[in-house]
Write a protein that holds these residues in place. Structure first.
Motif, PDB file in Angstrom:
ATOM      1  N   LEU B  31       9.534  -1.858  -2.746  1.00 23.57           N
ATOM      2  CA  LEU B  31       8.053  -2.216  -2.048  1.00 23.57           C
ATOM      3  C   LEU B  31       6.948  -1.431  -3.076  1.00 23.57           C
ATOM      4  O   LEU B  31       6.788  -0.394  -3.294  1.00 23.57           O
ATOM      5  CB  LEU B  31       7.840  -1.523  -0.690  1.00 23.57           C
ATOM      6  CG  LEU B  31       9.047  -1.817   0.311  1.00 23.57           C
ATOM      7  CD1 LEU B  31       8.663  -1.229   1.657  1.00 23.57           C
ATOM      8  CD2 LEU B  31       9.067  -3.576   0.288  1.00 23.57           C
ATOM      9  N   GLU B  32       6.276  -2.442  -3.521  1.00 21.01           N
ATOM     10  CA  GLU B  32       5.093  -2.144  -4.599  1.00 21.01           C
ATOM     11  C   GLU B  32       3.719  -2.600  -4.117  1.00 21.01           C
ATOM     12  O   GLU B  32       3.661  -3.659  -3.619  1.00 21.01           O
ATOM     13  CB  GLU B  32       5.567  -2.769  -5.886  1.00 21.01           C
ATOM     14  CG  GLU B  32       4.545  -2.653  -6.876  1.00 21.01           C
ATOM     15  CD  GLU B  32       3.896  -1.333  -7.279  1.00 21.01           C
ATOM     16  OE1 GLU B  32       4.687  -0.380  -7.474  1.00 21.01           O
ATOM     17  OE2 GLU B  32       2.400  -1.137  -7.061  1.00 21.01           O
ATOM     18  N   THR B 169       2.679  -5.283  -1.733  1.00 23.94           N
ATOM     19  CA  THR B 169       3.245  -4.649  -0.365  1.00 23.94           C
ATOM     20  C   THR B 169       3.007  -3.367  -0.288  1.00 23.94           C
ATOM     21  O   THR B 169       3.983  -2.295  -0.875  1.00 23.94           O
ATOM     22  CB  THR B 169       4.870  -4.991  -0.138  1.00 23.94           C
ATOM     23  OG1 THR B 169       5.179  -6.531  -0.496  1.00 23.94           O
ATOM     24  CG2 THR B 169       5.546  -4.653   0.992  1.00 23.94           C
ATOM     25  N   LYS B 170       1.875  -2.766   0.373  1.00 25.31           N
ATOM     26  CA  LYS B 170       1.819  -1.350   0.539  1.00 25.31           C
ATOM     27  C   LYS B 170       2.485  -0.815   1.801  1.00 25.31           C
ATOM     28  O   LYS B 170       2.139  -1.266   2.873  1.00 25.31           O
ATOM     29  CB  LYS B 170       0.191  -1.423   0.514  1.00 25.31           C
ATOM     30  CG  LYS B 170      -0.125   0.014   0.789  1.00 25.31           C
ATOM     31  CD  LYS B 170      -1.783   0.167   0.582  1.00 25.31           C
ATOM     32  CE  LYS B 170      -2.096   1.601   0.452  1.00 25.31           C
ATOM     33  NZ  LYS B 170      -3.446   1.998   0.047  1.00 25.31           N
ATOM     34  N   ARG B 184       6.366   0.406   7.819  1.00 22.28           N
ATOM     35  CA  ARG B 184       5.328  -0.689   8.083  1.00 22.28           C
ATOM     36  C   ARG B 184       4.381  -0.683   6.725  1.00 22.28           C
ATOM     37  O   ARG B 184       4.154   0.226   6.183  1.00 22.28           O
ATOM     38  CB  ARG B 184       4.695  -0.031   9.342  1.00 22.28           C
ATOM     39  CG  ARG B 184       3.782  -1.274   9.961  1.00 22.28           C
ATOM     40  CD  ARG B 184       2.911  -0.723  11.258  1.00 22.28           C
ATOM     41  NE  ARG B 184       2.231   0.285  11.149  1.00 22.28           N
ATOM     42  CZ  ARG B 184       0.955   0.034  10.621  1.00 22.28           C
ATOM     43  NH1 ARG B 184       0.353  -0.975  10.023  1.00 22.28           N
ATOM     44  NH2 ARG B 184       0.173   1.155  10.267  1.00 22.28           N
ATOM     45  N   THR B 185       4.311  -1.991   6.435  1.00 21.76           N
ATOM     46  CA  THR B 185       3.626  -2.176   5.342  1.00 21.76           C
ATOM     47  C   THR B 185       2.556  -3.324   5.496  1.00 21.76           C
ATOM     48  O   THR B 185       2.525  -3.866   6.520  1.00 21.76           O
ATOM     49  CB  THR B 185       4.764  -2.723   4.026  1.00 21.76           C
ATOM     50  OG1 THR B 185       4.781  -4.315   4.684  1.00 21.76           O
ATOM     51  CG2 THR B 185       6.006  -2.114   4.089  1.00 21.76           C
ATOM     52  N   PHE B 190      10.085  -3.085   7.415  1.00 21.69           N
ATOM     53  CA  PHE B 190      11.057  -3.036   6.610  1.00 21.69           C
ATOM     54  C   PHE B 190      12.073  -1.981   6.975  1.00 21.69           C
ATOM     55  O   PHE B 190      11.364  -1.066   7.534  1.00 21.69           O
ATOM     56  CB  PHE B 190      11.110  -2.786   5.202  1.00 21.69           C
ATOM     57  CG  PHE B 190      10.213  -4.129   4.238  1.00 21.69           C
ATOM     58  CD1 PHE B 190      10.792  -5.027   3.589  1.00 21.69           C
ATOM     59  CD2 PHE B 190       9.031  -4.184   4.434  1.00 21.69           C
ATOM     60  CE1 PHE B 190      10.336  -6.097   3.108  1.00 21.69           C
ATOM     61  CE2 PHE B 190       8.013  -5.422   3.818  1.00 21.69           C
ATOM     62  CZ  PHE B 190       8.763  -6.256   2.903  1.00 21.69           C
ATOM     63  N   ASN B 191      13.495  -2.367   7.029  1.00 22.34           N
ATOM     64  CA  ASN B 191      14.042  -1.107   7.755  1.00 22.34           C
ATOM     65  C   ASN B 191      15.333  -1.060   6.798  1.00 22.34           C
ATOM     66  O   ASN B 191      15.791  -1.931   5.930  1.00 22.34           O
ATOM     67  CB  ASN B 191      14.988  -1.776   8.886  1.00 22.34           C
ATOM     68  CG  ASN B 191      14.000  -2.140   9.865  1.00 22.34           C
ATOM     69  OD1 ASN B 191      13.156  -1.603  10.434  1.00 22.34           O
ATOM     70  ND2 ASN B 191      14.329  -3.475  10.471  1.00 22.34           N
TER      71      ASN B 191
END
Ligand SMILES: Cc1cc2nc3c(=O)[nH]c(=O)nc-3n(C[C@H](O)[C@H](O)[C@H](O)COP(=O)(O)OP(=O)(O)OC[C@H]3O[C@@H](n4cnc5c(N)ncnc54)[C@H](O)[C@@H]3O)c2cc1C
Lengths: 464, 372
Positions: B31-32, B169-170, B184-185, B190-191
């Motif tokens: 996630l970036e 996606t922060k 939480r983004t 995402f899990n």
């Protein structure tokens, strides 16, 4: 040059001249800097030195500049020609190169009036010697009276192309053909804007007059031209294009192109001002209020650097910015500012009537901007082709800046000025996104090149 | 969206970790918040340097150097890596002494990669150097590569092995629910059972979400690059007692740095070049190469990097939460380490321990400091 001025004006075209004169007349200490050796900017280049006869050729608009320059010369504003600005920041500090020496000055208020540049549009062969932007041709004409003596092909779109053709006609240059790439569909798109444009009939009538005169002189003009290609070994030998469903070609050693102008945003970008993509003008422009204030306090923009409205509009906008500065410096009250600005605001408004029509009429087709063939060089400094840009997108580089990191396009000495827009269009097209989403190259200082020696000798505390 | 491992940060460390985990069969998602390589990793000077590392980093840097030699086998790309050596120049007897002490220290630890050279050898290697220098310390295996190309190669190879990368996606917050991380983004939740913090200069915020304070300081480092020049120098150069990093790249441009800091507005992620500081870099370069006086600077920029008080990174399991790991704080020299960091993390995560000595990089080393 002092270390500090109340007002620093960057750019000596109509906007900068009007702004500096307005402020200096009220006793504000003001410095105006320009890269050129004389005041006037692009439009009124060399206006003080030009012989009467060439001035006439350049048309009556040009003489209007004389008055502006005279008023500026008579004001107390200090003028520094041949001075480059290589950095500018939100603390109002500007890095200058003056007499080959680098130093910093500061100002309470800064008006950026750095004007416009021709829109670079890559097409096959555009990097060949013998292919130039029309503006370069005009500079040679205005400042040195140099005209091409072996004939010329003119190609592109926009009012300046017609003006240049008209000027060349009167200077006795052989114009082999004028290739207009404006799509026919634009005429229809522009129609709804026509009634408002008629309020600015002066421009329309001038354009029509130019066109008639060219026709009468027997200059072939072809409309709806596409697939422009410059060909030759080592240098330009012929120009190929499609017209009326056929592929045609013409022999020429010189091709001057013009695809409209876009704001010179490199200084506002360096200062960190906000910009937005303008779909109608097909360019990025700084976000401004009605007075020319950017989102950074005390940094203003006037003239074509704010969006393309032409020389007269620039002059009015320059005066408005000058008045705003006077009010910000508490030299005049806000009421006085509003009062004093009425005439210029009205004129500015009138000048803008024509723009929606011109913008729709001369809107460049997407296939010209976004779909150059894979072999076409887009970044001429680093020799990056449209194909390499598309490959980078295919490899997951999602925006202009990532594509720049990967391909080096925009990393050469021109700082991406020649390819920033083209890259954004190509990336947007390849990703099915808008140009606004694809983004502009992040600005990297220096805004103009500086040598290691000049930097090493930069005085620690601003001393000029 | 679920996977085996969530990696926060699409820089070199995140991409390298994703690659190594993917090669061992883990499903990873990176996630970036911006785009891969947007920060330090994409804009670094690209130096591959073992020379003058903190003793704690030496085993890691030596292993990383082996991986760089063979980088094409790992990444299917040579990353444009070159190995002309890195050099620290001595300008006087005091400098020579300082470098000799350093060389002795490295030898005493059982390593041979740092070597003293005399004046003759120095001028044989760098004939263009101003004549006042007296010798130097060299690591002949060192060199440089192109950072954004390397980052891209890590990313693409990881993707080819099944890893996923999400831009824009922060990560906003973390929660552990029945043994899985809920991240939480800005693009939804995402899990995954395992979480890795490779968030560079922002890693302190992620560690904070794990209730694990760390003394990380974000700083913006400046670099400048010149126009292209004909080839005139091979090794990457630093100086024994001056701030300098100087090299001529493959294409002829010079990259000039020296750990000089830009003005940084961290909240807005904005950097501003501090030209008065860069005058120092320019003056240092001209001291060693006065003939470059008229060379034009084409561009200057700054990248936001994570600095630790002891200038060595945190590579460690979390102390507060199980199944959470950290790799951050590379303090301006993470590029060279990047291939080995992914391997270390994959070992920590999948084997419970690393084959390389990483005790000095444990996050617990700041425990007392934070309490003070
Ligand atoms: C100018 C400069 C020159 C350098 N030169 C060298 C050199 O010559 N040799 C060398 O070895 N090293 C060099 N370095 C250091 C090296 O570049 C870094 O140590 C290395 O790239 C760090 O990688 P990283 O993945 O930890 O960090 P980064 O590349 O910063 O990656 C971290 C990523 O995490 C993302 N992120 C942060 N928070 C969140 C969140 N909440 N949600 C989602 N994403 C998030 C960030 O956007 C960022 O992309 C240099 C650094 C700089 C700045």
């Amino acid at each position: 040059m002092n270390n500090h001025y109340q007002l620093l004006v960057i750019g000596g075209g109509p906007a900068g001249l009007a702004a500096a004169t307005t402020a200096a007349e009220r006793g504000v200490t003001c410095a105006l800097l320009d890269e050129q050796p004389t005041p006037g900017g692009q439009i009124y280049r060399a206006i003080e030195a030009i012989p009467e006869q060439r001035a006439k050729l350049l048309g009556p608009e040009y003489l209007r500049g004389r008055k502006l320059v005279n008023e500026f010369r008579q004001s107390a504003a200090e003028y520094f020609p041949e001075t480059q600005v290589w950095s500018i920041d939100k603390e109002h500090q500007a890095g200058l190169l003056h007499n080959h020496q680098a130093h910093f000055i500061t100002a309470d208020q800064i008006i950026i009036a750095s004007g416009a540049m021709e829109r670079p549009v890559p097409f096959p062969g555009w990097t060949l010697p013998g292919v130039m932007q029309a503006g370069a041709g005009q500079i040679l004409f205005k400042s040195a009276g140099i005209v091409p003596d072996n004939g010329v092909v003119l190609a592109g779109s926009g009012p300046l192309l017609l003006l240049l053709a008209w000027q060349y006609l009167h200077a006795g240059v052989e114009i082999r053909v004028l290739l207009d790439v404006t799509p026919f569909a634009n005429h229809l798109q522009a129609l709804p804007e026509l009634p408002r444009a008629l309020l600015a009939y002066r421009y329309l009538s001038k354009g029509i007059a130019y066109q008639l005169e060219l026709k009468r002189a027997g200059i072939p003009i072809m409309f709806g031209v596409s697939d422009l290609t410059a060909e030759g070994n080592e240098r330009l030998q012929r120009v190929r294009f499609s017209h009326a469903g056929k592929r045609k070609s013409i022999v020429s050693e010189l091709l001057l192109t013009h695809f409209g102008v876009i704001p010179h945003i490199w200084l506002t970008q360096a200062a960190g001002c906000k910009h937005r993509w303008d779909n109608s003008q097909q360019c990025w422009r700084p976000e401004l209020d009605d007075w020319g204030n950017t989102d950074i306090e005390g940094i203003l923009v006037a003239g074509d650097g704010a969006g393309i409205y032409g020389a007269r509009a620039a002059e009015h906008a320059g005066r408005l910015a000058g008045l705003q500065v006077l009010s910000a410096l508490n030299v005049i009250s806000r009421q006085e500012r509003d009062q004093l600005s009425r005439k210029d605001r009205k004129r500015l408004h009138e000048e803008r009537h024509i723009r929606p029509f011109l913008e729709a009429y001369f809107h460049l087709p997407d296939n010209l901007l976004a779909t150059p063939g894979n072999d076409t060089i887009v970044c001429r400094c680093e020799e990056v082709t449209a194909g390499q840009i598309r490959e980078a997108v295919a490899a997951g580089h999602e925006n202009s800046n990532q594509v720049k990191f990967f391909t080096r396009c925009g990393m050469g000495p021109c700082q991406g000025r020649q390819c920033a827009n083209a890259v954004a269009h190509i990336v947007a097209d390849a990703r099915g996104k808008s140009v606004a989403e694809t983004g502009l190259f992040r600005g990297r200082p220096p805004v103009s090149p500086l040598t290691l020696g000049q930097l090493a000798q930069l005085p620690k505390k601003g001393t000029a | 969206m679920s996977s085996d491992v969530i990696i926060i940060g699409g820089g070199l460390m995140g991409a390298s970790t994703a690659l190594q985990l993917a090669m061992r069969g883990c499903r990873c998602i990176v996630l970036e918040k911006d785009s891969p390589g947007r920060h330090s990793s994409g804009v670094s000077a690209g130096g591959l340097r073992q020379l003058n590392r903190d003793p704690a980093e030496i085993p890691l840097t030596v292993e990383a150097a082996k991986m760089w030699r063979n980088i094409e086998a790992l990444l299917d790309s040579d990353c444009d890596a070159r190995f002309p050596g890195q050099l620290r120049i001595a300008e006087n007897a005091a400098d020579m002494e300082k470098l000799e002490r350093r060389a002795a220290l490295v030898r005493s630890l059982g390593y041979q990669h740092e070597e003293m050279i005399d004046r003759d050898e120095l001028y044989r290697l760098v004939p263009a150097l101003s004549p006042h220098c007296v010798g130097g310390l060299i690591c002949r295996e060192d060199g440089y590569a192109r950072p954004y190309h390397a980052l891209t190669a890590f990313r693409r190879k990881a993707q080819a092995q099944g890893a996923e990368f999400r831009s824009d996606t922060k990560v906003h917050s973390l929660r552990k629910k029945s043994g899985a991380w809920h991240v939480r983004t800005s693009q939804g939740i995402f899990n995954a059972p395992i979480l890795v913090n490779c968030a560079g200069a922002w890693a302190k915020a992620i560690a904070g979400m794990l209730d694990e304070p760390v003394p990380l300081t974000p700083k913006a480092l400046m670099l400048m690059v010149t126009e292209r020049l004909p080839h005139f120098v091979d090794p990457v150069m630093g100086a024994a007692s001056r701030k300098l990093s100087f090299k001529q790249m493959q294409n002829g441009t010079l990259i000039i740095g020296g750990a000089l800091l830009a003005k940084l507005d961290f909240a807005r992620e904005k950097t501003e070049i501090d030209w008065l500081r860069l005058t120092e870099s320019a003056a240092t370069v001209l001291r060693f190469f006065p003939q470059l006086k008229n060379v034009r600077i084409v561009r200057a920029w700054a990248g936001i990097e994570a600095f630790m008080p002891d200038n060595i990174p945190v590579i460690s399991a979390s102390q507060t939460c199980s199944n959470a790991y950290h790799a951050f704080g590379f303090s301006a020299h993470g590029f060279q380490l990047s291939p080995v960091i992914g391997r270390i993390l994959s070992e920590l995560i999948l084997d419970g321990r690393s084959t390389l000595p990483i005790e000095p990089c444990h996050i617990g080393r700041f425990n007392n400091m934070e309490k003070q």
